[in-house]
Enzyme design. Structure first.
Site: not given
Length: 468
Positions: A18, A115
């Site tokens: 991520h 995200d």
């Protein structure tokens, strides 16, 4: 900070898969679209690679990086909770700290990007700005995720017990055995968290994807199709990838790279299962024997075995102080010293994959590693472990033709160069490069998002107002 420039805030979940694409997205906003950017990160895994990545991003002076302290979730999840559950709960619990940090900022942002695990931050009522969800995976994984609430109603029993594939409007069907990890057991908490995510992701003004038009045209068409779209997301989809760390961003020179310099072109297979991938002792030994018997040149990133969880090292740095000789077969390091190199815990992956001596990648098919391989033109041997990796492996082997998924697992026989040399990975590499260039499809997609935020900044943020 200059008030004349729009300011973007990005919220990243823990883990290299991520953090890397979020930081790369942030850099593109700075260098290509003249934004100031602040990245909020939760470095919960405390891995050396993650710590170094944040330190490097901070020292670059391109970005302002703020590390939010990890929250204690021990009372909220079971000790053996899945990684997906732990990240989802952690990101939910960190929202009060993040909200306070946002309100303490001297200049209010004009663009907010989270995200996918940070989707609940989109609903902070006081945040008045364009908001986007960034999904750092493939479009096929997003399509399945967005369709899960529909499948949850339509499918009875466990998905993995079905005899027929799961059908997604306009997309390739998904075999039950290839579903994303949270779908493997519907009574598990991670499935409930996954449903929450699927409902929450489209609450943004749009979804940014770490893929590009030429890589997944059919799935992207389905995600945008007016008839199918009601089954997925009623918000725009922006493919802005591939976003991955490029060679030369850090000063890296290791014994591994010195060794690679001495090997023939395309002669080495790189073996790595990502920042969290682990095996049992038995499986680790089998892979070691497979590499040794093949006499194939290799670089192998190894971690201490964990018996019951393929993603078990995600929040750890491994068993402190252990040397690979403590858990690899006796004598393995001695017997293979002339053909291979073993790297404990970490290796400079992009530098290795870009080296001309590397001709293949035995990979878990995490999307970040997949992009690294594609962009360096290295074909893959697919060995998926967890998360969405089985879905990725199916796409790479059956649709794109840039990986092989051997019937005989690499624990028994390592796939040789002759079996992968005809794959079309070089062609895919070129389409990814074109997408990122000025005027390319991904460049133009991000330009649309940046333009909307810039217009908002000019209308509502100049002159600078106080945060709400």
């Amino acid at each position: 900070m200059e008030s004349s420039k729009p300011h973007a805030v990005l919220l990243a979940s823990p883990g290299l898969g991520h953090l890397i694409p979020v930081l790369e997205l942030a850099k593109r906003l700075v260098t290509h679209h003249a934004f100031h950017v602040t990245v909020f990160a939760i470095a919960a895994s405390a891995s050396p690679a993650e710590t170094q990545l944040l330190r490097s991003a901070t020292s670059s002076k391109l970005l302002h990086v703020v590390e939010l302290p990890p929250v204690n979730i021990s009372s909220l999840v079971d000790a053996d909770a899945a990684v997906f559950t732990r990240i989802a709960v952690m990101m939910r619990e960190v929202i009060p700290n993040f909200r306070a940090a946002m309100f303490a900022m001297r200049v209010p942002p004009s663009l907010f990007i989270v995200d996918l695990f940070g989707f609940e931050a989109l609903e902070i009522a006081e945040f008045d700005m364009p908001k986007y969800t960034f999904v750092p995976t493939a479009a096929c994984a997003l399509a399945l995720t967005l369709y899960v609430p529909t499948l949850d109603v339509e499918v009875k029993g466990e998905y993995v017990d079905r005899a027929e594939p799961l059908r997604l409007p306009g997309c390739k069907s998904v075999r039950p055995e290839d579903v994303i990890d949270p779908m493997m057991e519907r009574r598990n908490q991670q499935y409930l968290e996954y449903i929450r995510m699927a409902i929450g992701i489209p609450k943004a003004d749009g979804i940014l994807l770490n893929t590009w038009e030429d890589l997944e045209p059919t799935t992207l068409r389905a995600l945008r199709d007016h008839k199918a779209m009601a089954q997925f997301a009623k918000v725009p989809i922006y493919p802005i990838g591939p976003l991955t760390r490029s060679v030369g961003q850090e000063e890296v020179r290791t014994e591994l790279l010195d060794w690679l310099d001495l090997q023939p072109i395309d002669s080495v297979i790189y073996v790595s299962f990502g920042s969290g991938g682990t095996y049992s002792s038995e499986q680790l030994a089998e892979l070691a024997w497979g590499l040794e018997l093949s006499q194939q040149r290799f670089i192998w990133v190894v971690r201490p075995p964990i018996e019951n969880d393929h993603s078990g090292s995600f929040f750890t740095t491994g068993k402190g102080g252990e040397h690979p000789s403590d858990y690899l077969p006796e004598g393995f390091l001695t017997r293979t010293k002339n053909v291979g190199m073993v790297a404990p815990l970490w290796a400079p992956q992009v530098e290795i994959l870009s080296h001309p001596s590397v001709g293949g990648f035995l990979s878990h098919c995490g999307w970040g590693s997949t992009l690294d391989s594609m962009l360096n033109g290295v074909p893959m041997v697919a060995w998926p472990l967890y998360a969405e990796q089985r879905l990725n492996a199916a796409m790479l082997t059956e649709e794109l033709g840039i990986a092989v998924r051997p019937e005989v697992l690499p624990t028994k026989r390592v796939v040789r160069k002759e079996e992968i040399e005809k794959m079309r990975v070089k062609e895919v590499m070129k389409t990814g490069e074109r997408a990122l260039r000025k005027g390319g499809s991904s460049y133009n997609s991000l330009s649309q998002v940046a333009s909307a935020a810039t217009s908002f900044h000019k209308e509502y943020r100049s002159p600078v107002k106080n945060c709400p």
